[in-house]
Design a protein around this motif. Structure first.
Motif, short mmCIF file in Angstrom:
data_model
loop_
_atom_site.label_atom_id
_atom_site.label_comp_id
_atom_site.label_asym_id
_atom_site.label_seq_id
_atom_site.Cartn_x
_atom_site.Cartn_y
_atom_site.Cartn_z
N LYS A 161 10.11 84.38 -31.37
CA LYS A 161 9.34 85.56 -30.96
C LYS A 161 8.63 86.17 -32.16
CE LYS A 161 9.79 90.03 -28.69
NZ LYS A 161 10.70 90.97 -28.03
N TRP A 162 9.31 86.26 -33.30
CA TRP A 162 8.70 86.79 -34.50
C TRP A 162 7.51 85.93 -34.93
CZ3 TRP A 162 8.13 84.91 -39.49
CH2 TRP A 162 7.73 85.85 -40.45
N ALA A 163 7.68 84.61 -34.84
CA ALA A 163 6.59 83.70 -35.21
C ALA A 163 5.39 83.87 -34.27
CB ALA A 163 7.07 82.25 -35.19
N LEU A 164 5.64 84.09 -32.99
CA LEU A 164 4.55 84.33 -32.05
C LEU A 164 3.81 85.63 -32.37
CD1 LEU A 164 6.04 83.25 -28.61
CD2 LEU A 164 4.13 82.21 -29.82
N ILE A 165 4.55 86.65 -32.75
CA ILE A 165 3.91 87.92 -33.10
C ILE A 165 3.02 87.73 -34.33
CG2 ILE A 165 4.36 90.25 -33.98
CD1 ILE A 165 6.85 90.28 -32.15
N VAL A 166 3.55 87.06 -35.35
CA VAL A 166 2.77 86.82 -36.57
C VAL A 166 1.55 85.97 -36.26
CG1 VAL A 166 2.82 85.69 -38.83
CG2 VAL A 166 4.73 87.13 -38.11
N ALA A 167 1.72 84.91 -35.46
CA ALA A 167 0.59 84.05 -35.11
C ALA A 167 -0.45 84.81 -34.30
CB ALA A 167 1.08 82.83 -34.32
N GLY A 168 -0.01 85.70 -33.42
CA GLY A 168 -0.95 86.50 -32.63
C GLY A 168 -1.76 87.44 -33.50
N ILE A 169 -1.09 88.08 -34.46
CA ILE A 169 -1.80 88.99 -35.36
C ILE A 169 -2.79 88.21 -36.22
CG2 ILE A 169 -1.51 90.52 -37.36
CD1 ILE A 169 1.18 91.38 -36.06
N LEU A 170 -2.34 87.08 -36.77
CA LEU A 170 -3.25 86.26 -37.57
C LEU A 170 -4.43 85.74 -36.75
CD1 LEU A 170 -0.80 84.18 -39.79
CD2 LEU A 170 -2.34 86.01 -40.51
N GLY A 171 -4.16 85.35 -35.51
CA GLY A 171 -5.23 84.87 -34.64
C GLY A 171 -6.26 85.94 -34.37
N GLY A 197 3.70 83.66 -24.05
CA GLY A 197 4.94 83.88 -24.78
C GLY A 197 5.72 85.07 -24.26
N ALA A 198 5.01 86.11 -23.81
CA ALA A 198 5.68 87.32 -23.31
C ALA A 198 6.35 87.08 -21.96
CB ALA A 198 4.67 88.46 -23.19
N VAL A 199 5.76 86.25 -21.12
CA VAL A 199 6.32 86.04 -19.78
C VAL A 199 7.15 84.76 -19.68
CG1 VAL A 199 4.46 87.35 -18.68
CG2 VAL A 199 4.29 84.87 -18.85
N ALA A 200 7.36 84.07 -20.81
CA ALA A 200 8.06 82.79 -20.77
C ALA A 200 9.44 82.88 -20.15
CB ALA A 200 8.15 82.19 -22.17
N ALA A 201 10.23 83.86 -20.58
CA ALA A 201 11.59 83.99 -20.07
C ALA A 201 11.59 84.30 -18.58
CB ALA A 201 12.34 85.09 -20.83
N THR A 202 10.65 85.12 -18.12
CA THR A 202 10.57 85.46 -16.70
C THR A 202 10.19 84.25 -15.88
OG1 THR A 202 9.88 87.68 -17.34
CG2 THR A 202 9.49 87.02 -15.05
N VAL A 220 10.58 81.00 -16.66
CA VAL A 220 11.67 80.02 -16.67
C VAL A 220 12.80 80.49 -15.76
CG1 VAL A 220 13.43 78.96 -18.12
CG2 VAL A 220 11.08 79.08 -18.91
N GLY A 221 13.12 81.77 -15.81
CA GLY A 221 14.16 82.31 -14.93
C GLY A 221 13.81 82.20 -13.46
N ALA A 222 12.53 82.37 -13.13
CA ALA A 222 12.10 82.26 -11.74
C ALA A 222 12.14 80.82 -11.25
CB ALA A 222 10.70 82.83 -11.57
N VAL A 223 11.82 79.88 -12.12
CA VAL A 223 11.80 78.46 -11.72
C VAL A 223 13.22 77.93 -11.60
CG1 VAL A 223 11.13 76.15 -12.45
CG2 VAL A 223 9.52 78.04 -12.66
N LEU A 224 14.07 78.30 -12.54
CA LEU A 224 15.44 77.79 -12.51
C LEU A 224 16.30 78.69 -11.66
CD1 LEU A 224 15.92 76.70 -16.20
CD2 LEU A 224 15.37 75.27 -14.27
#
Length: 100
Positions: free
Chosen positions: A43-53, A89-94, A96-100
């Motif tokens: 999650k931290w890496a996604l935040i950093v990548a989003g800011i850099l992007g 990335g923000a909705v990934a857990a939701t 995956v939880g809905a599919v499984l």
């Protein structure tokens, strides 16, 4: 007697309860902390990548302002991709939880 046979037949032929088929997620003993830490790092890496992007897109738009309009356009078209990746990335857990 006939109703008793009908009840027995319905119980035998009935579909199983969904709760019997899906026991739910069970943590592997001893791995909970490690997995939580890895997900936190991701999650931290996604935040950093989003800011850099976003910074890169903004820089391209700034540099392409004069006589390099294609650079500015490339920067502007990169913004939806950055936002799309962050949203996924923000909705990934939701999801995956809905599919499984």
């Amino acid at each position: 007697m006939l109703t008793h046979l009908a009840d027995v037949a319905l119980n035998v032929l009935a579909a199983p309860e969904p709760a019997d088929l899906d026991p739910g997620a069970i943590e592997i003993p001893g791995l909970g902390f490690l997995v939580t830490q890895l997900l936190g790092w991701a999650k931290w890496a996604l935040i950093v990548a989003g800011i850099l992007g976003m910074f890169i897109c903004a820089g391209m738009m700034i540099m392409g302002r004069r006589n390099r309009s294609s650079t500015a356009v490339d920067g502007a078209t990169g913004i939806p991709w950055v936002l799309g990746g962050l949203t996924l990335g923000a909705v990934a857990a939701t999801v995956v939880g809905a599919v499984l």
